[in-house]
Scaffold this active site. Sequence first.
Site, PDB file in Angstrom:
ATOM      1  N   GLU A   9       0.820  -1.209   0.000  1.00 44.36           N
ATOM      2  CA  GLU A   9       0.000   0.000   0.000  1.00 44.36           C
ATOM      3  C   GLU A   9       0.855   1.262   0.000  1.00 44.36           C
ATOM      4  O   GLU A   9       0.442   2.295  -0.520  1.00 44.36           O
ATOM      5  CB  GLU A   9      -0.939   0.000   1.206  1.00 44.36           C
ATOM      6  CG  GLU A   9      -1.974   1.093   1.166  1.00 44.36           C
ATOM      7  CD  GLU A   9      -3.114   0.862   2.147  1.00 44.36           C
ATOM      8  OE1 GLU A   9      -3.543   1.849   2.778  1.00 44.36           O
ATOM      9  OE2 GLU A   9      -3.583  -0.274   2.290  1.00 44.36           O
ATOM     10  N   ASP A 109      -2.842  -2.969   3.066  1.00 47.66           N
ATOM     11  CA  ASP A 109      -3.264  -3.113   4.459  1.00 47.66           C
ATOM     12  C   ASP A 109      -4.371  -4.145   4.583  1.00 47.66           C
ATOM     13  O   ASP A 109      -5.294  -4.205   3.750  1.00 47.66           O
ATOM     14  CB  ASP A 109      -3.749  -1.776   5.014  1.00 47.66           C
ATOM     15  CG  ASP A 109      -2.587  -0.891   5.445  1.00 47.66           C
ATOM     16  OD1 ASP A 109      -1.431  -1.307   5.276  1.00 47.66           O
ATOM     17  OD2 ASP A 109      -2.840   0.219   5.950  1.00 47.66           O
ATOM     18  N   TYR A 324      -1.650  -3.849  14.062  1.00 49.70           N
ATOM     19  CA  TYR A 324      -2.445  -3.079  13.112  1.00 49.70           C
ATOM     20  C   TYR A 324      -3.462  -2.197  13.838  1.00 49.70           C
ATOM     21  O   TYR A 324      -4.267  -2.696  14.630  1.00 49.70           O
ATOM     22  CB  TYR A 324      -3.162  -4.039  12.167  1.00 49.70           C
ATOM     23  CG  TYR A 324      -3.905  -3.374  11.035  1.00 49.70           C
ATOM     24  CD1 TYR A 324      -3.221  -2.792   9.983  1.00 49.70           C
ATOM     25  CD2 TYR A 324      -5.297  -3.343  11.013  1.00 49.70           C
ATOM     26  CE1 TYR A 324      -3.891  -2.188   8.931  1.00 49.70           C
ATOM     27  CE2 TYR A 324      -5.982  -2.745   9.974  1.00 49.70           C
ATOM     28  CZ  TYR A 324      -5.281  -2.173   8.940  1.00 49.70           C
ATOM     29  OH  TYR A 324      -5.947  -1.577   7.906  1.00 49.70           O
TER      30      TYR A 324
END
Length: 762
Positions: A9, A109, A324
Amino acid sequence: MGKTLVIAEKPSVGRDLTKVLPGPFTVAEGKSLLEGPEHVVTWAVGHLVQLADPDDYDDKFKKWRMADLPIVPPKFKLVVRDERSKKQMTVVKRALDRDDIDVVVNACDAGREGELIFAYLYEKAGSKLPVQRLWLNSMTTQAISEAFSSLRPSEEFASLEAAARSRSEADWIVGMNATRAATIRLRSSFDGAVSLGRVQTPTLAILARREVEIRNFVPEPYWVVDARFLALPETPRRAYDGRLFVGTQPRLKTEAQAAAVVGACEGQTGSITKLEKTERKERAPLLYHLTSLQGDANSRFGFSASRTLAAAQRLYEEHKALTYPRTNSRYITSDMIPEIKPIASLVGGQKEYAAAAAYVTGLDVLPLQRVVWNEKVTDHHAIIPTRAERHPVDKMNDDDRKIYDLVVRRFLAVFHPEAVFENTRVETTVESHVFRTSGKVLLVPGWRGVYGEGITADSVSGEDDDDAGAEQQLPKLEQGERSQVHRIKWEAKETKPPRRFSERALLEAMETAGKLVDDEDLRAAMSESGIGTPATRAAIIERLLTVGYIERDGRALVVTEKGLNVIRLLGEQQLTSPSLTGEWEHRLANIETGEDSRKAFMADIVKFAEQLVGELDTTLKDVRIPRANLGPCPVCANDIVENRKGYSCWSSTDPGCGFVIWKAKAGKTLPLAVARELIKTGRTDKQVTGFKGRSGKSFRAKLALVQNEEGRWRVEFDEPWAKEGAKPPEAEEGALTAASVAAAAISAVADGDSAGDDAEAA
């Protein structure tokens, strides 16, 4: 055998991935691609591709006309976002078209937006290569290596992609059509577009309705009576405070009543007629998800939601210290239990966490009831520290360090026992008047010890209850003891309006679709039906600031006149309903799990858009916002009247003298009240909030009307720095004094817990 193309990303993530793949890697395509013996790595740089604007479907949509609405494309077109994106998209497409590439790895992601970024660029490139998914919860070398060894087929994520596309297309359909319909009908009332959206409008409605409550609030006077008591015998000195209660109420309706009580009790001796002690246990707060982390950072440090997300993302991507962050879960899964003690041991290497970490690593049996819940973890588990070789605290900036500290302490605290308080309630009766006293003592720190042993009774209580009186440290008292009134006074007070939302309070309201829910376990249960997602809520708040619907005033979010007028004109229209968009978010979550279908959801969105356009067409037709008359011009005595861009004494029929106060000033629209004050006195008595400096940071300043050499009047900043030609002293977001930061930190601990890219149309 050909090579594998890995699409990340962001560039930083792409470079990290090459550290676990067989090398060496060489730099190519102007540093936009890395090539090794088996892998080619490139990246998306966020959203390279987006949904096309209406103009790209038909030239007729370049003109905004009600007859063309609703616009619902039979098939959505994709376009490259901008010039910078075109360069990177060219690199990605060339890589996808290479003859030596056999398979593609989606390394964006691991969430809904990451899935959408890849799906759009892959479709736009026209690739037919097979796709595998790299799914990461942390960016440590070990986690990346394990993820590459267990790549998953893209078919497993078809429902996640369906939810991502549905969210994007629903925002386009609702946002584009609502914005065009409202703008067309309100051209005479607003300068520029009237931005509406599936998520931003109900969020604005929450803020606007609170603002209306505040403005409509009529304060009512009341009186309280407070006494300082000295328990007898006088030695040792045992002083405490009490507040008069009549039944269950501390408020007296008249000054005469208060004065009568003071007169009756002054200099008298009463007795302690009730003394009750009870123990209260307090559980540790749940692990963080993004919304609760943003809320705590806002309370403790004054951070905006976007500022917290940026720090958490750096801690995930660059420092590899946190898992995350864009998660809506507050639990971990059972397979992570073996990781708990090693993580605690790792953070325990830092002296400030050593004692709390030692407690966790020393437990024979970990308390996991409120920590592990497999069913509550979908895409990602709660935000916790990573298991890495080390956490580079020395390389973290101040923001990153603060967010890291919050997560580490929360992780350690959740495995500690309950904190135990002793609550004491005392009633002192003087001449039949009852005074109540409340005290609190922390008996067992429990999880609170993780936040420092210095937390005492008056610091854990949060904000004082203005009516009940402050909690206090009490001397040793006994029921039946005599107590002398050392001094007594009455005080006049007024009822207060509801508070404006802070970002923390707004995030919590968004999480529960506008319902005010204090209990953190209940909020967690309702989070799937909230407004937006943890990844998008920060962006929605920033969007409302950008379009001028709200402003920041310290920690408070203040709705502007424009924002209030938009919600007032929409009235009870369904688009303003937090519960409606909450239901939509719930359906999107169900699409991810396969319990709902994309086809059914999008059909309902189209129906809603058709209904919405019809309602806006009807309800906003011929609507005019009343223009205020501010009275005589200070120069020529003609009436000053509000128009779209300013407050002036001239009109189409009378040029007046040219006096005008333009609404736009340093990124802020000057409200009516400020214009009135300037016209009346020539300057503002207090600083006006919400101005923006060139860096984008906010500041506040007094204003003054100043006449230049040509005789024209201008609104200037009435501050020493402005007169010296210097830049404004831009405040950091939510800048606080040291004392208020400390108070907020304690309050956040005491209360427990009370974004990505949003595609809504501008």
